[in-house]
Design a protein around this motif. Structure first.
Motif, PDB file in Angstrom:
ATOM      1  N   VAL A   1       0.604  -1.076   0.030  1.00 14.33           N
ATOM      2  CA  VAL A   1      -0.308  -0.033   0.037  1.00 14.33           C
ATOM      3  C   VAL A   1       0.677   1.087  -0.063  1.00 14.33           C
ATOM      4  N   GLN A   2       2.303   1.471   0.229  1.00 19.63           N
ATOM      5  CA  GLN A   2       2.609   1.819   0.773  1.00 19.63           C
ATOM      6  C   GLN A   2       3.677   2.535  -0.927  1.00 19.63           C
ATOM      7  N   TYR A   3       3.814   1.637  -1.403  1.00 20.03           N
ATOM      8  CA  TYR A   3       4.035   2.233  -2.752  1.00 20.03           C
ATOM      9  C   TYR A   3       2.639   2.203  -3.716  1.00 20.03           C
ATOM     10  N   ARG A   4       1.807   1.750  -3.784  1.00 20.60           N
ATOM     11  CA  ARG A   4       0.589   1.618  -4.831  1.00 20.60           C
ATOM     12  C   ARG A   4      -0.457   3.381  -3.883  1.00 20.60           C
ATOM     13  N   THR A   5       0.168   3.680  -3.238  1.00 20.78           N
ATOM     14  CA  THR A   5      -0.605   5.191  -3.199  1.00 20.78           C
ATOM     15  C   THR A   5       0.578   6.276  -3.447  1.00 20.78           C
ATOM     16  N   VAL A   6       1.481   6.151  -3.588  1.00 19.41           N
ATOM     17  CA  VAL A   6       1.899   6.453  -4.240  1.00 19.41           C
ATOM     18  C   VAL A   6       1.859   6.968  -5.588  1.00 19.41           C
ATOM     19  N   LEU A   7       1.790   5.599  -6.191  1.00 25.17           N
ATOM     20  CA  LEU A   7       1.524   5.306  -7.685  1.00 25.17           C
ATOM     21  C   LEU A   7       0.358   5.950  -8.074  1.00 25.17           C
ATOM     22  N   MET A   8      -0.373   5.530  -7.444  1.00 23.94           N
ATOM     23  CA  MET A   8      -2.396   6.317  -7.618  1.00 23.94           C
ATOM     24  C   MET A   8      -2.114   7.947  -7.774  1.00 23.94           C
ATOM     25  N   LEU A   9      -1.513   8.498  -6.678  1.00 24.49           N
ATOM     26  CA  LEU A   9      -1.253  10.018  -6.777  1.00 24.49           C
ATOM     27  C   LEU A   9      -0.945  10.905  -8.022  1.00 24.49           C
ATOM     28  N   ARG A  10       0.048  10.090  -8.482  1.00 22.67           N
ATOM     29  CA  ARG A  10       0.882  10.285  -8.718  1.00 22.67           C
ATOM     30  C   ARG A  10       0.692  10.019 -10.258  1.00 22.67           C
ATOM     31  N   ASP A  11       0.089   9.496 -10.638  1.00 23.24           N
ATOM     32  CA  ASP A  11       0.374   8.307 -12.447  1.00 23.24           C
ATOM     33  C   ASP A  11      -0.815   8.441 -12.481  1.00 23.24           C
ATOM     34  N   LEU A  12      -1.751   8.341 -11.396  1.00 18.02           N
ATOM     35  CA  LEU A  12      -3.461   7.956 -11.795  1.00 18.02           C
ATOM     36  C   LEU A  12      -4.168   9.043 -11.642  1.00 18.02           C
ATOM     37  N   GLU A  13      -3.835   9.763 -10.479  1.00 19.86           N
ATOM     38  CA  GLU A  13      -4.280  11.204  -9.962  1.00 19.86           C
ATOM     39  C   GLU A  13      -3.450  13.247 -10.497  1.00 19.86           C
ATOM     40  N   GLY A  14      -2.207  12.068 -11.012  1.00 17.32           N
ATOM     41  CA  GLY A  14      -1.502  13.635 -11.640  1.00 17.32           C
ATOM     42  C   GLY A  14      -1.009  14.699 -10.858  1.00 17.32           C
ATOM     43  N   PHE A  15      -1.485  13.931  -9.365  1.00 18.39           N
ATOM     44  CA  PHE A  15      -0.223  15.101  -8.229  1.00 18.39           C
ATOM     45  C   PHE A  15       0.843  15.094  -8.673  1.00 18.39           C
ATOM     46  N   PRO A  16       1.304  16.632  -8.832  1.00 21.30           N
ATOM     47  CA  PRO A  16       3.247  16.919  -8.950  1.00 21.30           C
ATOM     48  C   PRO A  16       4.221  15.251  -7.357  1.00 21.30           C
ATOM     49  N   CYS A  17       4.484  15.584  -7.799  1.00 14.21           N
ATOM     50  CA  CYS A  17       5.464  15.166  -6.147  1.00 14.21           C
ATOM     51  C   CYS A  17       5.354  15.752  -5.422  1.00 14.21           C
ATOM     52  N   SER A  18       5.504  17.278  -4.903  1.00 12.64           N
ATOM     53  CA  SER A  18       5.847  17.720  -3.785  1.00 12.64           C
ATOM     54  C   SER A  18       4.535  17.344  -3.361  1.00 12.64           C
ATOM     55  N   GLU A  19       3.207  17.193  -3.917  1.00 13.49           N
ATOM     56  CA  GLU A  19       1.803  17.285  -3.544  1.00 13.49           C
ATOM     57  C   GLU A  19       1.231  15.397  -2.403  1.00 13.49           C
ATOM     58  N   VAL A  20       2.292  14.984  -3.630  1.00  8.18           N
ATOM     59  CA  VAL A  20       1.840  13.832  -3.302  1.00  8.18           C
ATOM     60  C   VAL A  20       2.805  13.507  -2.078  1.00  8.18           C
ATOM     61  N   ALA A  21       3.934  14.140  -1.865  1.00  7.90           N
ATOM     62  CA  ALA A  21       4.809  14.441   0.087  1.00  7.90           C
ATOM     63  C   ALA A  21       3.736  14.615   0.928  1.00  7.90           C
ATOM     64  N   ALA A  22       3.153  16.026   0.692  1.00 13.44           N
ATOM     65  CA  ALA A  22       2.329  17.051   1.455  1.00 13.44           C
ATOM     66  C   ALA A  22       1.460  15.929   1.947  1.00 13.44           C
ATOM     67  N   ILE A  23       0.531  15.022   0.753  1.00 13.44           N
ATOM     68  CA  ILE A  23      -0.742  14.245   1.043  1.00 13.44           C
ATOM     69  C   ILE A  23       0.062  12.893   2.350  1.00 13.44           C
ATOM     70  N   LEU A  24       0.731  12.026   1.593  1.00 12.98           N
ATOM     71  CA  LEU A  24       1.321  11.141   2.448  1.00 12.98           C
ATOM     72  C   LEU A  24       2.155  11.846   3.828  1.00 12.98           C
ATOM     73  N   GLN A  25       2.992  12.923   3.720  1.00 12.66           N
ATOM     74  CA  GLN A  25       3.154  13.852   4.936  1.00 12.66           C
ATOM     75  C   GLN A  25       4.942  13.166   5.016  1.00 12.66           C
ATOM     76  N   ARG A  26       5.327  12.886   3.673  1.00 10.03           N
ATOM     77  CA  ARG A  26       7.050  12.253   3.376  1.00 10.03           C
ATOM     78  C   ARG A  26       7.682  13.088   2.950  1.00 10.03           C
ATOM     79  N   ARG A  27       8.883  13.337   2.446  1.00  6.55           N
ATOM     80  CA  ARG A  27       9.999  14.284   1.586  1.00  6.55           C
ATOM     81  C   ARG A  27      10.092  13.603   0.758  1.00  6.55           C
ATOM     82  N   GLU A  28       9.824  15.340  -0.300  1.00  6.97           N
ATOM     83  CA  GLU A  28       9.723  14.339  -1.490  1.00  6.97           C
ATOM     84  C   GLU A  28      11.155  13.663  -2.119  1.00  6.97           C
ATOM     85  N   PRO A  29      11.837  13.212  -1.280  1.00  2.00           N
ATOM     86  CA  PRO A  29      13.478  12.206  -2.448  1.00  2.00           C
ATOM     87  C   PRO A  29      12.519  10.894  -1.922  1.00  2.00           C
ATOM     88  N   THR A  30      11.639  10.699  -0.568  1.00  2.00           N
ATOM     89  CA  THR A  30      11.340   9.555   0.072  1.00  2.00           C
ATOM     90  C   THR A  30       9.648   9.520  -1.250  1.00  2.00           C
TER      91      THR A  30
END
Length: 204
Positions: A148-177
């Motif tokens: 799930v921790q990888y699936r969620t990133v993939l869905m938010l970035r590639d399927l829903e189109g959030f930029p990595c900076s916003e995915v980081a904000a959503i998941l409360q993780r650093r952008e490099p992570t």
């Protein structure tokens, strides 16, 4: 803008300019309940689709989406109106879905057949939906083989189109992570997809 007869219609300036999410939030805090209904209208389908991709059940996704909007409404006084609303809302939604998955580990593994009839609830009808529908179900099946921790990133970035900076904000993780997880998730998806195609070819 044109009416149905094809003649040009000049709209008043206040109707041309779109009301922003943050304007609506200000209105909600001033007691305008219709403003929150508009926020729900703007994000309900996208949020429900994202949660469905996490939990694999339409009914559960609908319940968790409603729960997310209720939580967000109760926390609006904590929202920083200088930031974008959608990442904040999706942070609540994703956490709500993850909490559900943790409580229902035995129920979070779905077969392709169990997932049929799903995403169509959140998508616009197609003239010939079957090919798109079949592909969608295959994608969902493969996605649910990814942690799930990888699936969620993939869905938010590639399927829903959030930029990595916003995915980081959503998941409360650093952008490099997030970027590293996205890379790994794409690799997992590709390997699983190719394996499924190979198995399907061998079976036919």
């Amino acid at each position: 803008m044109s009416d149905l007869s094809g003649s040009s219609v000049i709209m008043p300036e206040q109707e041309v300019s779109e009301v922003t999410d943050n304007d609506l939030i200000t209105d909600v805090m001033d007691g305008d309940q219709d403003a929150y209904a508009e926020l729900v209208h703007r994000y309900e389908k996208k949020l429900a689709r994202t949660i469905y991709r996490m939990v694999g059940s339409v009914e559960t996704a609908e319940d968790l989406t409603q729960d997310t909007f209720l939580k967000a409404y109760g926390r609006l006084d904590r929202f920083d109106n200088s930031k974008r609303f959608s990442p904040w809302l999706f942070q609540i939604g994703v956490n709500t879905a993850i909490d559900w998955l943790r409580r229902n580990r035995k129920r979070s593994h779905y077969s392709l057949q169990e997932m049929s009839g799903g995403e169509g609830t959140f998508d616009v009808a197609d003239a010939d939906p079957q090919p798109k529908y079949d592909l969608s179900q295959e994608v969902h099946f493969v996605l649910h083989q990814i942690p799930v921790q990888y699936r969620t990133v993939l869905m938010l970035r590639d399927l829903e189109g959030f930029p990595c900076s916003e995915v980081a904000a959503i998941l409360q993780r650093r952008e490099p992570t997030i970027r590293w997880r996205l890379l790994k998730a794409r690799e997992m998806f590709r390997e699983l997809w190719e394996r499924r195609e190979k198995e399907s070819g061998e079976s036919t």
